[in-house]
Design a protein around this motif. Structure first.
Motif: not given
Length: 51
Positions: A1-16
């Motif tokens: 089982m991979r967690l990425s299988h259940y993750v639908v949207t990706r988190r935005l990259a951190p901004r300075p």
């Protein structure tokens, strides 16, 4: 089982902290408030002129 299988949207990259650019997704709620408030304000102005 991979967690990425259940993750639908990706988190935005951190901004300075000093990044002053606008976010890509502009929220729609300010436009919704204006669209709802315009007829109400118009009706209030018309009634104020009649009184």
């Amino acid at each position: 089982m991979r967690l990425s299988h259940y993750v639908v949207t990706r988190r935005l990259a951190p901004r300075p902290a000093n990044d002053n650019r606008r976010p890509r997704a502009v929220p729609a709620w300010p436009w919704a408030v204006v669209i709802v408030a315009a007829p109400t304000l118009t009706a209030a102005l018309i009634l104020a002129q009649l009184i």
